[in-house]
Design an enzyme around this catalytic site. Sequence first.
Site, PDB file in Angstrom:
ATOM      1  N   LEU A  75       1.047  -1.130  -0.243  1.00  9.35           N
ATOM      2  CA  LEU A  75      -0.147  -0.127  -0.312  1.00  9.35           C
ATOM      3  C   LEU A  75       1.085   1.222  -0.094  1.00  9.35           C
ATOM      4  O   LEU A  75       0.284   2.615   0.580  1.00  9.35           O
ATOM      5  CB  LEU A  75      -1.160   0.196   1.413  1.00  9.35           C
ATOM      6  CG  LEU A  75      -1.771  -1.257   1.011  1.00  9.35           C
ATOM      7  CD1 LEU A  75      -2.554  -0.947   2.791  1.00  9.35           C
ATOM      8  CD2 LEU A  75      -2.805  -1.970   0.257  1.00  9.35           C
ATOM      9  N   CYS A  76       2.159   1.333  -0.247  1.00 10.82           N
ATOM     10  CA  CYS A  76       3.428   1.962  -0.473  1.00 10.82           C
ATOM     11  C   CYS A  76       2.753   2.749  -1.720  1.00 10.82           C
ATOM     12  O   CYS A  76       3.332   2.157  -2.736  1.00 10.82           O
ATOM     13  CB  CYS A  76       4.712   2.160   0.081  1.00 10.82           C
ATOM     14  SG  CYS A  76       5.268   3.444   0.193  1.00 10.82           S
ATOM     15  N   ASP A 128      25.460  -8.830   6.439  1.00 13.84           N
ATOM     16  CA  ASP A 128      25.736  -9.098   5.152  1.00 13.84           C
ATOM     17  C   ASP A 128      27.521  -9.444   5.230  1.00 13.84           C
ATOM     18  O   ASP A 128      27.983 -10.180   4.889  1.00 13.84           O
ATOM     19  CB  ASP A 128      24.482  -8.865   4.025  1.00 13.84           C
ATOM     20  CG  ASP A 128      25.478  -9.903   3.061  1.00 13.84           C
ATOM     21  OD1 ASP A 128      25.157 -11.352   3.001  1.00 13.84           O
ATOM     22  OD2 ASP A 128      25.695  -9.723   1.801  1.00 13.84           O
TER      23      ASP A 128
END
Length: 158
Positions: A75-76, A128
């Site tokens: 919904l962005c 990472d």
Amino acid sequence: MSRLTHIDERGAARMVDVSGKAETAREATAACHVTMRAETLALVTEGTAKKGDVLATARIAGIMAAKRTSELIPLCHPLAIAGVTLELEPDAALPGIRIAATVKTTGPTGVEMEALTAASVAALTVYDMLKAAEREMRIEGLRVIRKSGGKSGDFRQE
């Protein structure tokens, strides 16, 4: 009328209609930090991390993430982003890396989610790239620290 803008009167999810809102200059900055051992931070500051330039890679990852926020967050709204900057600062006092992501646009809705996404993906990239050296790193303190533009006005916290 629902107090939550992404929920309609029946409780169903919806994308907010921003077509009637004025286009204004908007900016948001989000910040977080990655804490690690001093020896791990030295890999970054001395440029000896096995995977390469940690800060440059995290900066690019954050910029790419800001541009993809609407694909990641339901919904962005997809936005025409005018600019994204990422500051990644080694901090021996943490020890770790402080991250701040600033996103700018001119449009009908704010860029807080884009700034938060940029900061978080930059932090995930730091993790990472250094996880082989230290698995105990922590990503902490993700928050919006500044926002300007739009109907709700300006906001600042540190």
